[in-house]
Scaffold this motif. Sequence first.
Motif, short mmCIF file in Angstrom:
data_model
loop_
_atom_site.label_atom_id
_atom_site.label_comp_id
_atom_site.label_asym_id
_atom_site.label_seq_id
_atom_site.Cartn_x
_atom_site.Cartn_y
_atom_site.Cartn_z
N GLU A 62 0.75 -1.28 -0.03
CA GLU A 62 0.01 0.01 -0.04
C GLU A 62 0.83 1.27 0.13
O GLU A 62 0.59 2.02 -0.52
CB GLU A 62 -0.90 -0.09 1.28
CG GLU A 62 -1.98 -0.98 1.13
CD GLU A 62 -2.72 -1.25 2.50
OE1 GLU A 62 -4.04 -1.77 2.38
OE2 GLU A 62 -2.45 -0.61 3.37
N GLN B 90 -10.48 -9.76 3.88
CA GLN B 90 -10.40 -8.43 3.86
C GLN B 90 -9.85 -7.76 2.51
O GLN B 90 -9.23 -8.18 1.76
CB GLN B 90 -9.20 -7.76 4.74
CG GLN B 90 -9.14 -6.53 4.86
CD GLN B 90 -9.89 -5.56 5.99
OE1 GLN B 90 -10.19 -6.37 7.00
NE2 GLN B 90 -10.27 -4.45 5.89
N ASP B 91 -11.20 -6.87 2.03
CA ASP B 91 -10.79 -6.33 0.69
C ASP B 91 -10.61 -4.86 0.85
O ASP B 91 -11.23 -4.15 1.24
CB ASP B 91 -12.17 -6.47 0.02
CG ASP B 91 -12.42 -7.94 -0.42
OD1 ASP B 91 -12.16 -8.23 -1.79
OD2 ASP B 91 -12.67 -8.65 0.29
N SER B 92 -9.44 -4.49 0.27
CA SER B 92 -9.07 -3.01 0.16
C SER B 92 -8.66 -2.50 -1.15
O SER B 92 -8.24 -3.51 -1.94
CB SER B 92 -7.83 -2.99 1.42
OG SER B 92 -8.35 -3.46 2.65
N GLU C 107 -9.16 5.70 -0.51
CA GLU C 107 -8.96 4.13 -0.17
C GLU C 107 -10.43 3.60 0.31
O GLU C 107 -11.34 4.31 0.84
CB GLU C 107 -8.13 4.35 1.23
CG GLU C 107 -6.77 4.72 0.98
CD GLU C 107 -6.02 4.78 1.91
OE1 GLU C 107 -6.09 3.93 2.82
OE2 GLU C 107 -4.94 5.50 1.91
N GLU C 108 -10.59 2.30 0.22
CA GLU C 108 -11.85 1.59 0.46
C GLU C 108 -11.51 0.08 1.32
O GLU C 108 -10.40 -0.38 0.89
CB GLU C 108 -12.65 1.18 -0.69
CG GLU C 108 -13.29 2.69 -1.28
CD GLU C 108 -14.00 2.18 -2.41
OE1 GLU C 108 -14.19 1.04 -2.68
OE2 GLU C 108 -14.71 3.31 -2.95
N SER C 109 -12.29 -0.09 2.19
CA SER C 109 -11.76 -1.55 3.04
C SER C 109 -13.23 -1.85 3.35
O SER C 109 -14.00 -1.39 4.10
CB SER C 109 -10.90 -1.16 4.07
OG SER C 109 -10.66 -2.50 4.62
N ARG D 237 -14.31 -5.80 5.39
CA ARG D 237 -14.14 -7.24 6.12
C ARG D 237 -15.19 -8.03 6.06
O ARG D 237 -16.39 -7.60 6.47
CB ARG D 237 -13.58 -6.82 7.22
CG ARG D 237 -13.32 -8.22 8.05
CD ARG D 237 -12.54 -7.94 9.62
NE ARG D 237 -11.08 -7.48 9.28
CZ ARG D 237 -9.99 -7.58 10.17
NH1 ARG D 237 -10.50 -7.68 11.47
NH2 ARG D 237 -8.86 -6.95 10.07
#
Length: 323
Positions: A63, A88-90, A97-99, A101
């Motif tokens: 990142e 976890q998708d980020s 930024e996006e995240s 779980r």
Amino acid sequence: MRKCTVFFLTFFFLLTSCDLFYPDAAENRTVYLFSVALDYVGTSMNSLHGAVNDQSAMISQFEFLAEKTGTDLVSISFTARQKYYYRQDSSIRKGAEESVRTELSGHDMKESIFAALSKLRFCLNENDIFIFYYAGHGANSSNKNNEHLNGALVVGNIYFPDIGYWQEEAGNMSSLIELSALKKALSAFCCPKLVILDSCYSGSVDEEEDRLSGRDEILSAVLSLFKMPDDGRCGFYFMTASRSDELSYEDDSAGLAHGFFSVGLLTALGWQFHSPGVEGPGLPSDPVISVAGLYEALEGHELWSYQSPVLNRFYIDLVLFTL
């Protein structure tokens, strides 16, 4: 169970040009980091103290590099930590930024991983880069009847019967990802694929003769110019922590436990070990981060006293980031 030499590329650079580098076009591509790590707490296997730390550090460093280079990054991680399984998708795209779980069942880990890979292949473009990173146990199965399971990724619990062999327990297959099955799933991806395995017997992923595992193979690499090369486009790059007959070890000298191999790789990527237990992302010494460069950076690392990292042979280096 836990857990080449690439100098010939330098020789080729003197004779040719930087055409041997896969083009670095950060503005036209997305780097996909797909990682899997388990600590095996609550299972019949030895718990690992460094695997999840390795995964967390690897994601953070990628990142950081993506932000520094303006590269779009999508991270998809599957983790088993303290009996808790989750995905976890980020994503980092154009600075945003996006995240998300999602909780998983430990029994569905293998199925969930393959389902995610199957879906992801429709999102990839030829200019993208896909990186698969695994930190966990690798199966020991060198018996002639079960060689296909050697180095398999262990993504759930394994039952060890009092009589008979664990390989013959049908239920165990739901916790094992055979390396051949992993390669088959990734072969449908249209972009370059880097597979990094920090696990025992991981060298089984590339059992062909054209792999590099030491400095003394430079001559062999040069002579093999007469063979048909892999141009690196839409092809595989394999980097493993050990040979197919070796263990892969953990170490806690940095304060937090990590895999020996992952520590070397993280350091090459720029990860900073400031003091025992204090670590974080940072800039690498080489502004061009490539597969061959990362492996070459491992050459002086102490991990070679315990295990032998392996890199498959290729003729076009893959550039991951350019700072």
